[in-house]
Design a protein around this motif. Sequence first.
Motif, mmCIF file in Angstrom:
data_model
loop_
_atom_site.group_PDB
_atom_site.id
_atom_site.type_symbol
_atom_site.label_atom_id
_atom_site.label_comp_id
_atom_site.label_asym_id
_atom_site.label_seq_id
_atom_site.Cartn_x
_atom_site.Cartn_y
_atom_site.Cartn_z
ATOM 1 N N SER A 26 -5.498 -1.338 -5.861
ATOM 2 C CA SER A 26 -5.547 0.060 -5.417
ATOM 3 C C SER A 26 -4.198 0.730 -5.642
ATOM 4 N N GLY A 27 -4.202 2.030 -5.510
ATOM 5 C CA GLY A 27 -2.968 2.795 -5.661
ATOM 6 C C GLY A 27 -1.914 2.416 -4.639
ATOM 7 N N ILE A 28 -2.336 2.112 -3.412
ATOM 8 C CA ILE A 28 -1.376 1.762 -2.367
ATOM 9 C C ILE A 28 -0.701 0.425 -2.694
ATOM 10 N N THR A 29 -1.434 -0.497 -3.286
ATOM 11 C CA THR A 29 -0.840 -1.772 -3.696
ATOM 12 C C THR A 29 0.225 -1.533 -4.762
ATOM 13 N N HIS A 30 -0.059 -0.642 -5.693
ATOM 14 C CA HIS A 30 0.928 -0.297 -6.722
ATOM 15 C C HIS A 30 2.141 0.385 -6.095
ATOM 16 N N LEU A 31 1.911 1.236 -5.103
ATOM 17 C CA LEU A 31 3.013 1.910 -4.424
ATOM 18 C C LEU A 31 3.890 0.886 -3.695
ATOM 19 N N ALA A 32 3.265 -0.067 -3.016
ATOM 20 C CA ALA A 32 4.030 -1.113 -2.324
ATOM 21 C C ALA A 32 4.904 -1.869 -3.316
ATOM 22 N N ALA A 33 4.335 -2.236 -4.445
ATOM 23 C CA ALA A 33 5.095 -2.962 -5.466
ATOM 24 C C ALA A 33 6.252 -2.116 -5.983
ATOM 25 N N ALA A 34 6.004 -0.842 -6.186
ATOM 26 C CA ALA A 34 7.035 0.052 -6.722
ATOM 27 C C ALA A 34 8.200 0.249 -5.756
ATOM 28 N N THR A 35 7.943 0.110 -4.450
ATOM 29 C CA THR A 35 9.024 0.272 -3.472
ATOM 30 C C THR A 35 9.897 -0.969 -3.362
ATOM 31 N N GLY A 36 9.465 -2.064 -3.983
ATOM 32 C CA GLY A 36 10.213 -3.307 -3.892
ATOM 33 C C GLY A 36 9.732 -4.240 -2.809
ATOM 34 N N CYS A 37 8.722 -3.817 -2.052
ATOM 35 C CA CYS A 37 8.144 -4.655 -1.008
ATOM 36 C C CYS A 37 7.495 -5.889 -1.636
ATOM 37 N N SER A 38 7.654 -7.053 -1.021
ATOM 38 C CA SER A 38 6.918 -8.230 -1.486
ATOM 39 C C SER A 38 5.437 -7.915 -1.377
ATOM 40 N N THR A 39 4.725 -8.102 -2.495
ATOM 41 C CA THR A 39 3.334 -7.655 -2.582
ATOM 42 C C THR A 39 2.443 -8.760 -3.109
ATOM 43 N N VAL A 40 1.332 -8.983 -2.412
ATOM 44 C CA VAL A 40 0.276 -9.864 -2.902
ATOM 45 C C VAL A 40 -0.884 -8.948 -3.261
#
Length: 103
Positions: A26-40
């Motif tokens: 989803s877009g929010i997952t991409h946003l999390a990744a873009a902020t540098g947050c560890s993302t699964v």
Amino acid sequence: PHIQTDSLTKLAGYLAGARLFVGNDSGITHLAAATGCSTVAIFGPTDPIVWGPRGHNVMVINGNPWPSVSDVICACRTALDDTRKLRHACADESRLEKQEGKI
């Protein structure tokens, strides 16, 4: 925690401060990744090579049709503490679950 906001800027700020974000394609997952947050990022039928978020902080898991719960939990553990010992523990746990018929 549950966060509700109408602002993507505020949401990006929350995500940047998070220890881990777990989400589907989803877009929010991409946003999390873009902020540098560890993302699964959890993927099912869509191709994560084409549509997955990018970054050194991103772990993409996929399955057919979806990854198992134990795979998601293992990915989260690994993302939170990316140590060699933990990766081996997750692999051993997965093998044990398969042997015991839990998966």
